[in-house]
Write a protein that holds these residues in place. Structure first.
Motif, short mmCIF file in Angstrom:
data_model
loop_
_atom_site.label_atom_id
_atom_site.label_comp_id
_atom_site.label_asym_id
_atom_site.label_seq_id
_atom_site.Cartn_x
_atom_site.Cartn_y
_atom_site.Cartn_z
N ASP A 424 32.46 -0.97 122.15
CA ASP A 424 32.26 -1.48 120.80
C ASP A 424 30.91 -2.18 120.61
N THR A 425 30.13 -2.32 121.69
CA THR A 425 28.77 -2.84 121.52
C THR A 425 27.89 -1.88 120.73
N PHE A 426 28.36 -0.65 120.54
CA PHE A 426 27.61 0.34 119.75
C PHE A 426 28.11 0.44 118.31
N GLY A 427 29.03 -0.42 117.92
CA GLY A 427 29.48 -0.42 116.54
C GLY A 427 30.93 -0.04 116.38
N HIS A 428 31.28 0.34 115.15
CA HIS A 428 32.65 0.67 114.80
C HIS A 428 33.04 2.03 115.37
N LEU A 429 34.31 2.15 115.74
CA LEU A 429 34.83 3.45 116.15
C LEU A 429 34.78 4.39 114.95
N ALA A 430 34.18 5.56 115.15
CA ALA A 430 34.03 6.54 114.08
C ALA A 430 34.28 7.92 114.66
N GLY A 431 35.54 8.35 114.65
CA GLY A 431 35.88 9.64 115.23
C GLY A 431 35.51 9.67 116.70
N PRO A 432 34.75 10.66 117.12
CA PRO A 432 34.38 10.76 118.53
C PRO A 432 33.18 9.90 118.92
N GLY A 433 32.69 9.09 118.01
CA GLY A 433 31.51 8.29 118.30
C GLY A 433 31.64 6.86 117.82
N ARG A 434 30.50 6.20 117.69
CA ARG A 434 30.42 4.82 117.22
C ARG A 434 29.41 4.73 116.09
N GLN A 435 29.71 3.90 115.10
CA GLN A 435 28.85 3.74 113.93
C GLN A 435 28.49 2.28 113.75
N ARG A 436 27.19 1.99 113.85
CA ARG A 436 26.73 0.67 113.41
C ARG A 436 26.33 0.80 111.95
N LEU A 437 26.81 -0.13 111.15
CA LEU A 437 26.56 -0.06 109.72
C LEU A 437 25.23 -0.74 109.37
N ALA A 438 24.67 -0.35 108.26
CA ALA A 438 23.35 -0.84 107.86
C ALA A 438 23.35 -2.36 107.70
N GLY A 439 22.45 -3.02 108.41
CA GLY A 439 22.31 -4.47 108.33
C GLY A 439 23.23 -5.22 109.26
N GLU A 440 24.18 -4.55 109.87
CA GLU A 440 25.13 -5.21 110.75
C GLU A 440 24.42 -5.69 112.02
N ASP A 441 24.65 -6.95 112.38
CA ASP A 441 24.01 -7.55 113.55
C ASP A 441 22.49 -7.53 113.44
N GLY A 442 21.99 -7.49 112.21
CA GLY A 442 20.55 -7.47 112.00
C GLY A 442 19.89 -6.14 112.31
N MET A 443 20.69 -5.10 112.56
CA MET A 443 20.15 -3.80 112.97
C MET A 443 20.30 -2.76 111.86
N ASP A 444 19.62 -1.64 112.06
CA ASP A 444 19.74 -0.51 111.14
C ASP A 444 21.08 0.19 111.33
N GLY A 445 21.49 0.94 110.32
CA GLY A 445 22.65 1.79 110.47
C GLY A 445 22.34 2.94 111.43
N PHE A 446 23.27 3.20 112.36
CA PHE A 446 23.01 4.20 113.39
C PHE A 446 24.34 4.74 113.90
N PHE A 447 24.35 6.03 114.24
CA PHE A 447 25.55 6.67 114.81
C PHE A 447 25.22 7.21 116.19
N TYR A 448 26.19 7.06 117.12
CA TYR A 448 26.03 7.57 118.48
C TYR A 448 27.30 8.33 118.89
N ALA A 449 27.12 9.49 119.48
CA ALA A 449 28.24 10.21 120.09
C ALA A 449 27.75 10.83 121.39
N ARG A 450 28.40 10.48 122.50
CA ARG A 450 28.02 11.03 123.81
C ARG A 450 29.03 12.11 124.18
N VAL A 451 28.49 13.28 124.50
CA VAL A 451 29.33 14.44 124.81
C VAL A 451 28.95 14.94 126.21
N ARG A 452 29.98 15.11 127.04
CA ARG A 452 29.75 15.62 128.40
C ARG A 452 30.21 17.08 128.48
#
Length: 455
Positions: A424-452
């Motif tokens: 959860d250090t990468f943001g909210h759970l969003a399906g198979p990835g994580r979503q940080r929302l715009a302005g949250e924690d002083g950061m930009d909105g960003f999505f991450y999904a790691r696939v092996r």
């Protein structure tokens, strides 16, 4: 007898242009940039690029950027008030006037510049723009703004209705906070180059320079400046000790989790910040950085040069190439990658506070085209990944169609693709990835999904 004619008067020499008073040129430039962006659909970045180098004083360059960004962020408040104060609607040729009024409003409201300096320079800019007949109007309207202020307005009003509806549908509980954050300036995030200096040592350099900074425990290389400073004033910036990169963007390298000495593909590399971060983390890394637009290659190379990473390129372990990542047959050497970073082109809806012209220029058809391009990129780079390797899909969007929905669809059609959970250090759970929302924690909105890729 006709009287003799008087000798012809010598033609009057052209008067040299009167130099502008201090600060006026900055207001002229701000109005011209705003007019191009707001009324002629031009990109803010492309309009600022040729103007900033013409201002020799770095303080003027910083002021120009501050005025333009503040005017675009506050436009949803300023324009209705200014139009209401005008006795008659502005004409088709009054774009420069409205742009100058936006610039003046931003100086008085968001930037809180001394009123006399802001008013005098902005009124004089009207004359310098060839509008002396409107100088009195500019003076009167800005004095009213100074006296009455601008009424409070919902920041959501800055967003086009179609885009606002999508954000509200996706994030009903957080949408209002994101709209409000997007109307505010962002903090300045720094990435310390660990190959050249330890973060604590660089923070001490900032302290000695009178620049306050903070550490975020989620980010090993980052420092946050709540009060941004001109890049030129950062100690050791030209020597590559530090780079400017948002905290969310810095987390992409953590989310990828490339092993030491890995062979990595950065499929959409410009402007080069994540490529540099990868190399700062691991001197043994073998990296291929691709960029579709060859005009952006010098920016990547300059980033690597400033950070002291071009020697890696000279060794052959780092390559920077202009190539279309969706056409591997044109550039791939046939050797698989251990990790792929796909920071895909996107709507940039998570970085509106840094790119406020997005709200002026983005169209629904753009989203559809971007979703298709993202899918093509995923399908093209996946076969290049070795069994057991990892792919990080990332965007600076807050729209599910570009993020969770995109990756879910990819997992359904890609044999052997398994989403790996991120904390959860990468943001909210969003399906198979994580979503940080715009302005949250002083950061930009960003999505991450790691696939092996299964072995």
């Amino acid at each position: 007898m006709q009287a003799p004619r008087p000798p012809a008067r010598a033609p009057r020499a052209a008067r040299p242009a009167r130099p502008l008073a201090p600060g006026v040129q900055v207001r002229v430039d701000a109005a011209q940039v705003l007019d191009a962006v707001v009324h002629r659909g031009r990109s803010l970045k492309s309009e600022l690029a040729p103007v900033l180098p013409r201002l020799p004083d770095p303080r003027d360059r910083a002021l120009l950027e501050a005025i333009v960004f503040a005017a675009l962020r506050g436009r949803y408040r300023y324009e209705p008030a200014l139009r209401g104060w005008l006795q008659k609607p502005p004409g088709a040729s009054d774009g420069p006037l409205l742009a100058l009024l936006l610039a003046g409003s931003a100086q008085l409201d968001a930037l809180r510049l001394p009123a006399h300096a802001a008013l005098d320079a902005t009124v004089e800019a009207a004359r310098a723009l060839g509008r002396p007949h409107q100088a009195g109007l500019v003076n009167a309207l800005l004095r009213r703004a100074q006296r009455d202020g601008f009424p409070p307005t919902d920041p959501a009003g800055a967003w086009p209705q179609w885009l606002r509806s999508r954000v509200e549908a996706a994030w009903p509980a957080q949408a209002a906070a994101m709209f409000a954050a997007s109307a505010q300036p962002a903090p300045m995030w720094l990435r310390v180059n660990r190959r050249r200096i330890a973060r604590d040592a660089y923070r001490l350099m900032l302290d000695e320079a009178g620049v306050a900074s903070a550490i975020d425990p989620r980010l090993d290389d980052a420092l946050r400046l709540d009060t941004p400073v001109p890049v030129a004033t950062l100690p050791g910036f030209d020597q590559g000790l530090v780079s400017v990169q948002d905290g969310s963007a810095q987390q992409a390298v953590d989310a990828l989790g490339a092993e030491p000495g890995a062979r990595v593909l950065d499929a959409c590399a410009a402007p080069g910040g994540k490529a540099a971060h990868l190399l700062e983390r691991d001197p043994a890394l073998e990296l291929l950085a691709l960029e579709l637009d060859p005009r952006r290659l010098p920016r990547i190379e300059e980033t690597l040069r400033r950070c002291g990473l071009l020697e890696d390129a000279a060794s052959g372990r780092v390559q920077v190439r202009a190539a279309d990542a969706t056409l591997p047959a044109q550039w791939w050497d046939g050797f698989s990658f251990d990790a792929v970073l796909l920071d895909a082109p996107c709507s940039a809806t998570g970085v509106v506070r840094r790119q406020p012209d997005i709200l002026l220029h983005r169209r629904p058809a753009d989203i559809d085209a971007l979703v298709q391009a993202q899918a093509r990129l995923l399908d093209a780079v996946w076969p290049l990944l070795r069994p057991g390797g990892t792919l990080l899909y990332a965007t600076c969007s807050i729209l599910p169609c570009e993020n969770a929905d995109q990756v879910t669809a990819f997992l359904a059609r890609a044999p052997g693709a398994i989403a790996e959970p991120l904390p959860d250090t990468f943001g909210h759970l969003a399906g198979p990835g994580r979503q940080r929302l715009a302005g949250e924690d002083g950061m930009d909105g960003f999505f991450y999904a790691r696939v092996r890729k299964c072995p």
